[in-house]
Design an enzyme around this catalytic site. Structure first.
Site, PDB file in Angstrom:
ATOM      1  N   HIS A 365     -12.863  11.371   5.726  1.00 29.07           N
ATOM      2  CA  HIS A 365     -13.048  11.018   4.315  1.00 29.07           C
ATOM      3  C   HIS A 365     -13.606  12.158   3.498  1.00 29.07           C
ATOM      4  CE1 HIS A 365     -13.407   6.471   5.150  1.00 29.07           C
ATOM      5  NE2 HIS A 365     -12.182   6.862   4.950  1.00 29.07           N
ATOM      6  N   GLU A 606       9.259  18.544  10.430  1.00 29.72           N
ATOM      7  CA  GLU A 606       7.938  18.898  10.948  1.00 29.72           C
ATOM      8  C   GLU A 606       7.861  18.715  12.458  1.00 29.72           C
ATOM      9  OE1 GLU A 606       4.864  16.496   9.142  1.00 29.72           O
ATOM     10  OE2 GLU A 606       6.111  14.719   9.085  1.00 29.72           O
ATOM     11  N   ASP A 630       2.366  20.282  10.700  1.00 29.55           N
ATOM     12  CA  ASP A 630       2.784  19.698  11.972  1.00 29.55           C
ATOM     13  C   ASP A 630       3.781  20.588  12.689  1.00 29.55           C
ATOM     14  OD1 ASP A 630       1.402  17.273  12.545  1.00 29.55           O
ATOM     15  OD2 ASP A 630       2.302  16.434  10.733  1.00 29.55           O
ATOM     16  N   CYS A 677       5.667  21.766   2.128  1.00 31.40           N
ATOM     17  CA  CYS A 677       4.467  21.119   1.597  1.00 31.40           C
ATOM     18  C   CYS A 677       3.273  21.201   2.545  1.00 31.40           C
ATOM     19  CB  CYS A 677       4.761  19.663   1.236  1.00 31.40           C
ATOM     20  SG  CYS A 677       5.357  18.691   2.629  1.00 31.40           S
TER      21      CYS A 677
HETATM   22  C1  PEP Z   1       2.566  18.737   7.327  1.00 32.47           C
HETATM   23  O1  PEP Z   1       2.603  18.286   8.462  1.00 32.47           O
HETATM   24  O2  PEP Z   1       2.735  19.943   7.066  1.00 32.47           O
HETATM   25  C2  PEP Z   1       2.333  17.861   6.183  1.00 32.47           C
HETATM   26  C3  PEP Z   1       2.467  18.301   4.956  1.00 32.47           C
HETATM   27  O3  PEP Z   1       1.928  16.579   6.432  1.00 32.47           O
HETATM   28  P1  PEP Z   1       0.465  16.153   6.926  1.00 32.47           P
HETATM   29  O4  PEP Z   1      -0.405  17.355   6.769  1.00 32.47           O
HETATM   30  O5  PEP Z   1       0.066  15.029   6.041  1.00 32.47           O
HETATM   31  O6  PEP Z   1       0.722  15.745   8.319  1.00 32.47           O
HETATM   32 MG    MG Z   2       2.791  16.170   8.802  1.00 32.70          MG
END
Ligand code: PEP
Ligand code: MG
Length: 759
Positions: A365, A606, A630, A677
């Site tokens: 959190h 990912e 990921d 992202c």
């Molecule tokens: C990622 O895996 O790069 C991603 C953007 O998703 P998260 O960080 O929420 O797993």
């Molecule tokens: Mg991810």
């Protein structure tokens, strides 16, 4: 043997400083091995010599005086070869060296084991015997086990020494670096304020009370309850301007735990049986904590920490000790074993420069809040002797996940400069916000933002995001006590869509599992990152998936700026099933009479399998978005939340770069746009490479967006491509980092790059 080992390690662990720890080691190991001498030599990095630091059996006057270089003596040999050495006739060995000061000539046999922590030789543990004695294999193995276990303890004691200047003789306070996990990006230099648990529940004893005392004890507990409730409400109010009501539900969780139907009621019942309030509280809290902790689930262990926090607060009032009275300096770096959102709220406005939590990961959190509020934060700093850092100067590098204690002048200046540059960039945001992200040779690349909480939206708008590349819908799910209803979800999503309209908002379907789980939907697994995660969960629960996508579609009525993104796809079938469900949801929404366009659908790449299926996946969707967090973790088999392997986690690894290039190429061959992202997109140096690879947009946290824009606006596509071509021929991530840093420096663009990134 195991019992002896455990006992020694425990005793050493509770030693007050390095000297005491070493003293215990030599005493206990000598005993356990039934030998005459046990000594510890530690490598002094400055003189590069092994110095005798503790001994039982040799002349104690030699401590701190006798030392040897790695190419001297048997100790030097053990240290430099990083292997144990077992000699029945030590003096016959060609490397034997005699030290008169130690009275060593009387000892015939020698058994030495190197002490190694995280690959670094810290010293040598030695056993000696007067008579000729061939230490057997079991004894040798025992010493090796002992020294492997003690390495961590010694490293910890040494780190504490270098922090407080209580280390080896003659060694003062030293700059020391500790590795954690990036929690929220940005750099800060400030003074550590350690928040200790205000009261120690674990040591509260049981105590029976008379019948006649019960009412008074109940009244006492009731007033403690009231006081903690009032504190929670006040904290929640103070954060009101920065967080939406929904998001402040974190505090409501606390309030709910205090209710009669929960913890409050259980304690009251125990008091009625004749237990004093403090003892009743301890029992109830520890029962709950044990239950939560046994669930072995990241989110639920966090709940355990909430219960502990509540327990400590109540105890504080019961003991009338009230809260620790802390003074918060101008640039406060909050440090705690387990930071809670409440601790964050207690810092007066404008003083919180950074945060460090020993426990927790990037999905705790506190980390989510820190990112939304733009406070540099490091999580999982497991090696930091946190209770010793109060009042000292710290550097927090939230981007790299590092903490530097007592920084030397040079590094301090560099980080202050970085923090100042970041500040100036924020101050000049108005200008930068209005400018497009375009290279000097006219290549335009939109910069998008990643969001979760409402606070992210405000910051994203201040910073000129051109859309949302990733809205993590699990965040609003995580702060609830049950799955949000379709209506509730619709309202939350509508808020995001409206805030950015007409810019696109990419909403990812629920991505739970791994280290993100919901208190009301526990997932207990041995290996959660390879388990029931993301799309796998929601395809198994179409009711959750359908409800969520319906809520998204309804939220976009009249706006039509929604894009839907699917997480953790590892095969075509998952994609097809998801598309089928989304079409069904769309049909249902239209049947309800709502006029909404079918939104563009995208798939996240990912999982390594998806890299090799990019073409097939791209052919069935409207866009591709790479989750580099990921993807890096799975390609390199490195847990993104484990500080022990943080050094190996590197998105500039050649395998990751190869994968990214391939994804862009194949998606483009299918005529589909590709975005990215993960955190990588928000690293200005990496962004240059991503630009060159041909990514159509980059999505990042709002904090880093201006940095990336600033850099990309000053570089040409041509230069970026040349740099990428060079980097793709390099086979080691370290060389890649150095090459990119050097190239940026030569262009005069190394400003805003973290000093420690320039390896
Ligand atoms: C990622 O895996 O790069 C991603 C953007 O998703 P998260 O960080 O929420 O797993
Ligand atoms: Mg991810």
């Amino acid at each position: 043997m195991l019992g002896t080992l455990r006992k020694i390690v425990q005793e050493v662990n509770s030693a007050k400083d390095l000297k005491a720890a070493l003293g215990i080691i030599v005493l206990r190991v000598r005993e356990a091995m039934a030998s005459q001498v046990c000594s510890v030599y530690l490598l002094d990095p400055e003189s590069d010599r092994f110095v005798l630091m503790a001994t039982e059996g040799l002349n104690k006057k030699a401590i701190g005086k006798v030392s040897m270089a790695p190419n001297e003596g048997l100790v030097g040999l053990v240290g430099s070869r990083e292997e144990p050495l077992n000699l029945e006739h030590a003096s016959e060995h060609p490397r034997y060296r005699y030290f008169a000061e130690t009275g060593e000539e009387r000892y015939a046999s020698f058994l030495g084991a190197p002490i190694i922590h995280h690959r670094r030789v810290m010293g040598v543990l030695v056993i000696q015997q007067k008579e000729r004695r061939q230490f057997d294999e079991g004894e040798e193995a025992f010493l090796v086990t002992m020294s492997a276990q003690l390495a961590g303890v010694i490293a910890h004691a040494e780190a504490t020494g270098s922090i407080r200047g209580l280390g080896r003789q003659g060694k003062g306070i030293q700059e020391t670096r500790f590795i954690g996990i990036p929690g929220a990006p940005g750099a800060a230099v400030g003074t550590a304020v350690v928040v200790l648990p205000p009261a120690d529940l674990d040591v509260v004893p049981d105590k029976s009370i008379e019948k006649s005392e019960i009412e008074a004890e109940l009244a006492l507990f009731e007033s403690a309850l009231q006081a903690v409730r009032a504190d929670m409400r006040a904290l929640s109010e103070r954060l009101a301007s920065q967080m939406r009501k929904e998001e402040r539900a974190l505090f409501d969780v606390y309030l709910m735990m205090l209710e009669d139907s929960a913890l409050g009621g259980e304690v009251t019942r125990l008091i009625r049986t004749g237990q004093w309030a403090q003892g009743a509280l301890r029992q109830v809290v520890s029962d709950h904590v044990v239950r939560f902790e046994m669930m072995d689930d990241a989110y639920l262990s966090e709940r355990a920490s909430d219960v502990k926090d509540i327990g400590r607060r109540l105890l504080g009032y019961l003991q009338e000790a009230r809260k620790q009275t802390l003074t918060y300096p101008e640039k406060t770096i909050l440090v705690s074993e387990e930071l809670s959102p409440a601790m964050l709220g207690e810092v007066p406005e404008g003083r919180l420069a950074g945060m460090v939590s020993v426990l927790g990961s990037s999905n705790s959190h506190v980390a989510i809040l820190a990112r939304a509020m733009g406070i540099p934060t490091v999580m999982g700093a497991v090696d930091l002797p946190y209770s010793k850092v109060d009042g000292i100067e710290l550097i927090i590098d939230g981007t790299r996940g590092e903490i530097i204690t007592n920084p030397a002048k040079v590094l301090r200046e560099q980080y202050l400069q970085l923090a100042e540059q970041e500040r100036q960039l924020s101050a000049g945001l108005d200008v930068l916000r209005e400018l497009p992200c375009v290279t000097t040779d006219g290549h335009r690349i939109p910069l998008w933002v990643n969001t979760g909480l409402l606070a992210d939206v405000v910051r994203a708008q201040e910073r000129g995001a051109e859309g949302v590349g990733l809205y993590r819908t699990e965040v609003p799910f995580m702060i609830k006590e049950r799955f949000p209803s379709e209506k509730e979800q619709m309202a939350i999503y509508r808020e995001q869509l409206e805030a950015f309209h007409p810019l696109p908002v990419t909403m990812r379907t629920l991505d739970i599992g791994g280290d993100k789980s919901l208190p009301y939907f526990p997932i207990k697994e041995e290996n959660p990152f390879l388990g029931w995660r993301g799309i796998r969960v929601t395809l198994d629960h179409p009711e959750i998936f359908l409800l969520q996508t319906r809520a998204m579609l309804k939220a976009s009525v009249g706006l039509n700026n929604l894009r839907i993104l699917l997480p953790m796809i590892s095969g075509i079938r998952e994609l097809e099933e998801s598309l089928h469900l989304i079409h069904r949801a769309w049909g249902e929404v239209r049947d309800e009479g709502m006029d909404v366009e079918m939104p563009p659908i995208g798939v996240m790449i990912e999982v390594p399998a998806a890299v090799y299926l990019t073409r097939e996946l791209a052919s069935q969707v409207d866009f591709i978005s790479v989750g580099s967090n990921d993807l890096t973790q799975y390609l390199l088999a490195v847990d993104r939340n484990n500080p022990r392997v943080a050094d190996l986690y590197d998105y500039l690894h050649p395998a990751v770069l190869e994968a990214l290039q391939r994804i862009v190429k194949e998606a483009h061959e299918e005529g589909k746009p590709v975005s990215i992202c993960g955190e990588m997109a928000g690293d200005p140096a990496a962004a240059v490479l991503l630009l060159a690879m041909g990514f159509d947009s980059l999505s990042m946290n709002a904090t880093n967006l201006p940095k990336v824009k600033w850099l990309l606006r000053q570089i040409s596509m041509q230069t970026a491509r040349e740099l990428l071509a060079k980097v793709m021929r390099i086979d080691s991530p370290e060389v890649t980092h150095a090459t990119v840093q050097l190239a940026l420096r030569n262009l005069g663009l190394n400003k805003l790059i973290n000093p420690s990134a320039a390896v």
